[in-house]
Design a protein around this motif. Structure first.
Motif, PDB file in Angstrom:
ATOM      1  N   SER A 198      26.160 -20.861 -25.440  1.00 20.87           N
ATOM      2  CA  SER A 198      27.492 -21.406 -25.708  1.00 20.87           C
ATOM      3  C   SER A 198      28.040 -20.906 -27.040  1.00 20.87           C
ATOM      4  O   SER A 198      29.219 -20.544 -27.142  1.00 20.87           O
ATOM      5  CB  SER A 198      27.441 -22.938 -25.701  1.00 20.87           C
ATOM      6  OG  SER A 198      27.121 -23.417 -24.413  1.00 20.87           O
ATOM      7  N   THR A 199      27.201 -20.872 -28.063  1.00 19.57           N
ATOM      8  CA  THR A 199      27.633 -20.364 -29.372  1.00 19.57           C
ATOM      9  C   THR A 199      27.998 -18.893 -29.275  1.00 19.57           C
ATOM     10  O   THR A 199      29.009 -18.438 -29.833  1.00 19.57           O
ATOM     11  CB  THR A 199      26.517 -20.562 -30.417  1.00 19.57           C
ATOM     12  OG1 THR A 199      26.180 -21.939 -30.487  1.00 19.57           O
ATOM     13  CG2 THR A 199      26.969 -20.076 -31.792  1.00 19.57           C
ATOM     14  N   PHE A 200      27.176 -18.145 -28.545  1.00 24.08           N
ATOM     15  CA  PHE A 200      27.450 -16.717 -28.387  1.00 24.08           C
ATOM     16  C   PHE A 200      28.772 -16.492 -27.660  1.00 24.08           C
ATOM     17  O   PHE A 200      29.594 -15.658 -28.070  1.00 24.08           O
ATOM     18  CB  PHE A 200      26.316 -16.034 -27.608  1.00 24.08           C
ATOM     19  CG  PHE A 200      26.600 -14.588 -27.289  1.00 24.08           C
ATOM     20  CD1 PHE A 200      26.377 -13.604 -28.240  1.00 24.08           C
ATOM     21  CD2 PHE A 200      27.113 -14.223 -26.048  1.00 24.08           C
ATOM     22  CE1 PHE A 200      26.663 -12.270 -27.957  1.00 24.08           C
ATOM     23  CE2 PHE A 200      27.402 -12.899 -25.764  1.00 24.08           C
ATOM     24  CZ  PHE A 200      27.168 -11.918 -26.713  1.00 24.08           C
ATOM     25  N   ILE A 201      28.994 -17.237 -26.573  1.00 22.95           N
ATOM     26  CA  ILE A 201      30.220 -17.060 -25.793  1.00 22.95           C
ATOM     27  C   ILE A 201      31.453 -17.426 -26.618  1.00 22.95           C
ATOM     28  O   ILE A 201      32.481 -16.757 -26.540  1.00 22.95           O
ATOM     29  CB  ILE A 201      30.149 -17.886 -24.491  1.00 22.95           C
ATOM     30  CG1 ILE A 201      29.138 -17.254 -23.534  1.00 22.95           C
ATOM     31  CG2 ILE A 201      31.514 -17.981 -23.817  1.00 22.95           C
ATOM     32  CD1 ILE A 201      28.861 -18.055 -22.294  1.00 22.95           C
ATOM     33  N   GLU A 202      31.346 -18.478 -27.411  1.00 23.57           N
ATOM     34  CA  GLU A 202      32.486 -18.847 -28.254  1.00 23.57           C
ATOM     35  C   GLU A 202      32.790 -17.753 -29.272  1.00 23.57           C
ATOM     36  O   GLU A 202      33.944 -17.354 -29.455  1.00 23.57           O
ATOM     37  CB  GLU A 202      32.228 -20.166 -28.976  1.00 23.57           C
ATOM     38  CG  GLU A 202      33.385 -20.542 -29.889  1.00 23.57           C
ATOM     39  CD  GLU A 202      33.306 -21.954 -30.420  1.00 23.57           C
ATOM     40  OE1 GLU A 202      34.328 -22.646 -30.369  1.00 23.57           O
ATOM     41  OE2 GLU A 202      32.228 -22.343 -30.883  1.00 23.57           O
ATOM     42  N   THR A 203      31.761 -17.244 -29.929  1.00 25.99           N
ATOM     43  CA  THR A 203      31.955 -16.189 -30.922  1.00 25.99           C
ATOM     44  C   THR A 203      32.456 -14.909 -30.267  1.00 25.99           C
ATOM     45  O   THR A 203      33.400 -14.267 -30.754  1.00 25.99           O
ATOM     46  CB  THR A 203      30.624 -15.908 -31.660  1.00 25.99           C
ATOM     47  OG1 THR A 203      30.152 -17.106 -32.261  1.00 25.99           O
ATOM     48  CG2 THR A 203      30.812 -14.842 -32.733  1.00 25.99           C
ATOM     49  N   PHE A 204      31.848 -14.554 -29.148  1.00 24.38           N
ATOM     50  CA  PHE A 204      32.220 -13.333 -28.432  1.00 24.38           C
ATOM     51  C   PHE A 204      33.634 -13.454 -27.858  1.00 24.38           C
ATOM     52  O   PHE A 204      34.443 -12.522 -27.948  1.00 24.38           O
ATOM     53  CB  PHE A 204      31.203 -13.070 -27.324  1.00 24.38           C
ATOM     54  CG  PHE A 204      31.363 -11.743 -26.630  1.00 24.38           C
ATOM     55  CD1 PHE A 204      31.482 -10.571 -27.349  1.00 24.38           C
ATOM     56  CD2 PHE A 204      31.396 -11.674 -25.242  1.00 24.38           C
ATOM     57  CE1 PHE A 204      31.625  -9.342 -26.706  1.00 24.38           C
ATOM     58  CE2 PHE A 204      31.537 -10.461 -24.587  1.00 24.38           C
ATOM     59  CZ  PHE A 204      31.651  -9.290 -25.323  1.00 24.38           C
ATOM     60  N   GLY A 205      33.936 -14.616 -27.270  1.00 28.27           N
ATOM     61  CA  GLY A 205      35.257 -14.852 -26.703  1.00 28.27           C
ATOM     62  C   GLY A 205      36.349 -14.806 -27.758  1.00 28.27           C
ATOM     63  O   GLY A 205      37.427 -14.234 -27.532  1.00 28.27           O
ATOM     64  N   THR A 206      36.092 -15.402 -28.910  1.00 27.49           N
ATOM     65  CA  THR A 206      37.050 -15.373 -30.017  1.00 27.49           C
ATOM     66  C   THR A 206      37.278 -13.942 -30.500  1.00 27.49           C
ATOM     67  O   THR A 206      38.410 -13.526 -30.780  1.00 27.49           O
ATOM     68  CB  THR A 206      36.551 -16.249 -31.182  1.00 27.49           C
ATOM     69  OG1 THR A 206      36.355 -17.589 -30.711  1.00 27.49           O
ATOM     70  CG2 THR A 206      37.544 -16.257 -32.324  1.00 27.49           C
ATOM     71  N   PHE A 207      36.191 -13.179 -30.579  1.00 27.65           N
ATOM     72  CA  PHE A 207      36.279 -11.762 -30.961  1.00 27.65           C
ATOM     73  C   PHE A 207      37.183 -10.997 -29.992  1.00 27.65           C
ATOM     74  O   PHE A 207      38.035 -10.198 -30.407  1.00 27.65           O
ATOM     75  CB  PHE A 207      34.875 -11.153 -30.982  1.00 27.65           C
ATOM     76  CG  PHE A 207      34.844  -9.655 -31.062  1.00 27.65           C
ATOM     77  CD1 PHE A 207      34.952  -9.010 -32.287  1.00 27.65           C
ATOM     78  CD2 PHE A 207      34.690  -8.883 -29.907  1.00 27.65           C
ATOM     79  CE1 PHE A 207      34.921  -7.623 -32.358  1.00 27.65           C
ATOM     80  CE2 PHE A 207      34.656  -7.497 -29.982  1.00 27.65           C
ATOM     81  CZ  PHE A 207      34.779  -6.870 -31.206  1.00 27.65           C
TER      82      PHE A 207
END
Length: 367
Positions: free
Chosen positions: A103-112
């Motif tokens: 979830s943390t990865f997807i949030e960071t990746f999605g924001t990027f």
């Protein structure tokens, strides 16, 4: 002396509650009825969805996930209308063991990705309880920043009894998100389980998140999942864990080179990242872009999409046959009888299954 007013009062006693209104506001009832009629106007729903209206997209996905027969018919109409506007995104599957930081990865990746001008839809699948059949659906609370991003859409769904932790209707939800204008679809599974074939068969790039420092890095990874992965990311590669992550990267790289070359002609890569500290995300996106450059040049991208469509055609047939079998009244009645016989060792499970299937075929021939 106690106050005379409270002399005969008990410590626990009932007091008068708030009086209820004499009537319900009729205007409120009419507003609710009008809202429901509008919500069920399929043509309007489709029109708004194609214009990128998020509430309409959410409503359409809800219809897709519903088991109500009327809703299923409406869902089929919506999907058919959206098909000409679909297939214009890239689909990335993301999986990994629980605790790896999906979830943390997807949030960071999605924001990027949104900062790069992408419109990102996240289809996050939450595990369903095998006992209560319920699901927490908490991904929106774990992605606090991304959920507020106007160029992102997060839809948590219950995995139900789907193998591999992918919702039964995730495939159709992808089509709707694409029709609504989302050009990057991220599909998160519940984690490494019985099979990740389902997510692999609906995505273009399969990303496996792994965690160093949690024991033998290769022991907990099934060979089948490693073979499907187009990229492996060692997450939480920061601080004291960085050295262990670098060692894990070397180990997994060696393992990947033992596998035969993929049909796509792509050699999977292993990268380090720390989603929490927003490190390594640019490298991951560059890796994915390199992959798409290769598979579009050698035509594997289109071939893979076509094969996936055939796969889901067969899966849908299998699912519908299974549903029809267990919804048949005669089968349900006989199933109870055969279950008792199997439990009492009067008949083998295989013979009982054949008897039920023969009965089902007879019923179908007579109708």
């Amino acid at each position: 002396m106690p106050n005379e007013k409270f002399r005969n009062k008990k410590s626990l006693h009932e007091v008068d509650g708030i009086s209820q209104p004499n009537h319900v506001n009729q205007n409120s009832i009419k507003n609710i009825q009008n809202f429901r009629k509008k919500a069920l106007n399929i043509n309007l729903l489709i029109e708004n969805l194609l214009q990128g209206d998020i509430p309409s997209l959410s409503k359409a996905i809800t219809l897709i996930e519903s088991t109500n027969i009327q809703h299923q018919q409406q869902a089929n109409t919506i999907i058919q209308a959206c098909l000409p506007y679909a297939n214009k995104s890239i689909r990335i599957g993301i999986t990994g063991i629980p605790g790896v930081g999906k979830s943390t990865f997807i949030e960071t990746f999605g924001t990027f990705l949104t900062k790069k001008g992408k419109k990102v839809a996240v289809l996050a699948v939450d595990p369903s309880s095998s006992i209560s059949k319920g699901s927490i659906l908490g991904d929106k609370t774990r992605m606090e920043d991304l959920v507020k991003n106007k160029n992102a859409f997060i839809r948590p769904s219950a995995s139900g009894e789907s193998l591999g932790g992918v919702s039964r209707k995730t495939r159709e939800s992808i089509i709707l998100c694409e029709a609504a204008g989302f050009d990057t679809i991220l599909i998160e599974t519940v984690g490494v389980g019985q099979s990740e074939t389902a997510v692999h068969s609906m995505t273009d790039f399969f990303l496996l998140l792994n965690l160093a420092g949690a024991g033998d890095e290769l022991q907990g990874i099934k060979r089948g999942i490693m073979e499907m992965a187009d990229g492996v990311v060692i997450n939480k590669a920061d601080g004291d864990n960085l050295k262990r992550a670098q060692t894990a990267k070397l180990d997994i790289n060696r393992a990947l080179h033992l596998f035969p070359l993929k049909e796509s002609k792509w050699q999977p890569k292993v990268l380090l990242a720390s989603a929490f500290y927003n490190e390594g995300i640019e490298d991951i996106w560059q890796l994915i872009e390199n992959y798409f450059s290769l598979v579009k040049e050698n035509n594997f991208f289109e071939t893979n999409r076509n094969n996936q469509n055939i796969y889901w055609l067969k899966e849908t047939i299998n699912e519908q046959l299974l549903l029809n079998f267990y919804e048949n009244t005669q089968i349900v009645n006989q199933l109870h009888t055969f279950q008792k016989k199997v439990q009492n060792n009067e008949i083998s499970p295989f013979t009982a299954a054949n008897e039920l299937l023969n009965l089902y075929n007879t019923i179908n021939k007579s109708t």
